[in-house]
Design a protein around this motif. Structure first.
Motif, PDB file in Angstrom:
ATOM      1  N   GLN A  79      10.273  33.475  28.513  1.00  0.00           N
ATOM      2  CA  GLN A  79      10.800  34.103  29.592  1.00  0.00           C
ATOM      3  C   GLN A  79      11.669  32.826  30.457  1.00  0.00           C
ATOM      4  N   ASN A 132       8.523  32.254  40.714  1.00  0.00           N
ATOM      5  CA  ASN A 132       8.367  31.227  39.555  1.00  0.00           C
ATOM      6  C   ASN A 132       7.190  30.652  39.487  1.00  0.00           C
ATOM      7  N   LEU A 163       2.835  27.546  35.986  1.00  0.00           N
ATOM      8  CA  LEU A 163       1.797  28.104  35.573  1.00  0.00           C
ATOM      9  C   LEU A 163       0.484  27.369  35.996  1.00  0.00           C
ATOM     10  N   VAL A 200       2.957  31.283  38.985  1.00  0.00           N
ATOM     11  CA  VAL A 200       1.856  32.276  38.343  1.00  0.00           C
ATOM     12  C   VAL A 200       0.663  31.456  38.795  1.00  0.00           C
ATOM     13  N   MET A 219       9.377  26.765  36.194  1.00  0.00           N
ATOM     14  CA  MET A 219       8.489  27.721  36.242  1.00  0.00           C
ATOM     15  C   MET A 219       6.927  27.048  36.233  1.00  0.00           C
ATOM     16  N   VAL A 269       8.739  24.086  32.461  1.00  0.00           N
ATOM     17  CA  VAL A 269       7.536  24.860  32.808  1.00  0.00           C
ATOM     18  C   VAL A 269       6.571  24.033  33.178  1.00  0.00           C
ATOM     19  N   ASP A 294       4.856  34.471  25.956  1.00  0.00           N
ATOM     20  CA  ASP A 294       6.006  35.306  26.605  1.00  0.00           C
ATOM     21  C   ASP A 294       6.745  34.573  27.868  1.00  0.00           C
ATOM     22  N   ARG A 295       5.853  33.722  28.639  1.00  0.00           N
ATOM     23  CA  ARG A 295       6.233  32.799  29.707  1.00  0.00           C
ATOM     24  C   ARG A 295       7.314  32.067  29.245  1.00  0.00           C
ATOM     25  N   GLU A 342      -0.435  35.295  27.977  1.00  0.00           N
ATOM     26  CA  GLU A 342       0.919  35.558  28.507  1.00  0.00           C
ATOM     27  C   GLU A 342       1.630  34.047  28.107  1.00  0.00           C
TER      28      GLU A 342
END
Ligand code: TXA
Ligand code: MG
Length: 307
Positions: A272, A251, A241, A253, A239, A281, A268-269, A265
């Protein structure tokens, strides 16, 4: 919302999760040692990590703090209710379970209408973040339920506005020091105090001034790592970010330097990522570091990377 059943639980010495503007808290009556003990049991929290007292009226300060130095008052006027916890010299009768035996106590007035209504009826509550120790702090009622089960009492106040825990500021001696960065930045505090403020959260020491800083928190099961300049966000098991880029995929953001949104966020990410089975991540922060939220984000992400 009818808070009566939740108020009754607190009065019966039970623990209730409630929303604040930062993250959800796990509240217990600040004068009930048995209730406070339940918090440590439930979270699996080390007993040498002190708790923040949450109040709904300023006069409660004097039931916990020995004195309120006059130079501290402008901070209260300016930032409360809000995400600033003040570490003050404690009164002798403040329970050791709260302060972990320190001679100081952390106090804050949260800026969430449900929290203020709740606390004004229960009296002061101690409240750590309402997650199992080691999990990311909860920013939604579902996060609390996912850690403590569907029957756990949670006051649902929807997603929290800030998303990262409060700034912890030690004002117990004449040199104010930020022990944990949050959405209220050093610069904002310095502007109100008209004096310089230390930052003591990156010092690695066997006896940190804020005991919580020695524990690894905020970490999902997935590996968290910093984005490397020049890499391509093309691994489906990662993921991303990021701050820039046009690649749009489920995947990836892009926050476009909106660090308030990223802070809101982040946890929460993390949850998730685990829920959806990502291996890692990958996070990018902007090169420009003057944003008020930068320090808090850098602190939480670094601890997840190194933790
Ligand atoms: O935003 C927040 O502060 C959230 C919400 C629920 O209010 N609460 C929260 O609590 O983050 P917790 O327990 O997860 O973190 C409290 C932090 C820990 O790092 C702890 O070591 C520090 O505050 N702390 C508490 N009392 C202290 C004291 N007397 N001296 C130094 N640090 C203290
Ligand atoms: Mg916590």
């Amino acid at each position: 919302m009818n808070l009566d059943p939740f108020i009754a639980l607190i009065q019966a010495g039970e623990v209730v999760a409630f929303p604040t503007e930062t993250v959800y808290g796990l509240g217990a009556d600040a004068w009930n040692p048995t209730a406070i003990n339940k918090i440590f049991q439930l979270k699996g929290r080390p007993s040498d990590n002190p708790l923040i007292v949450h109040i709904a009226s300023e006069k409660e300060i004097f039931n916990f703090a020995k004195t309120l130095p006059p130079w501290v008052a402008p901070l209260i006027e300016h930032f409360w209710p809000g995400p600033l916890s003040l570490v003050l010299e404690k009164k002798p009768h403040v329970l050791d379970a709260i302060t972990a035996g320190l001679n100081t106590v952390a106090i804050r007035m949260p800026a969430h209408p449900l929290a203020l209504e709740f606390i004004s009826q229960t009296g002061p509550l101690v409240a750590p973040s309402a997650n199992l120790s080691g999990k990311p702090s909860p920013t939604r009622a579902e996060h609390v339920t996912s850690d403590f089960g569907p029957d756990f009492p949670v006051i649902d106040g929807e997603a929290t506005k800030v998303g990262l825990e409060s700034t912890v500021l030690d004002v117990s001696n004449p040199t104010p020091a930020i022990l944990r960065p949050g959405s209220i930045s050093r610069k904002e505090i310095e502007d109100v105090l008209d004096q310089s403020v230390e930052e003591s959260f990156f010092h690695v020491s066997s006896t940190p001034r804020s005991p919580g800083q020695k524990y690894s928190h905020y970490k999902p099961e997935a590996q968290v790592r910093w984005w490397q300049n020049g890499e391509t966000p093309d691994s489906p098991k990662s993921m991303y970010l990021l701050q820039e880029g046009t690649l749009s995929s489920p995947n990836v953001v892009n926050y476009h330097n909106d660090l308030y949104r990223m802070a809101r966020e982040l946890y929460d990410r993390f949850r998730q990522a685990d829920h959806e089975g990502y291996n890692e991540v990958v996070i990018q922060l902007p090169a420009e570091t003057n944003h008020p939220m930068y320090s808090a984000l850098f602190n939480r992400i670094s601890r997840a990377v190194n933790g």
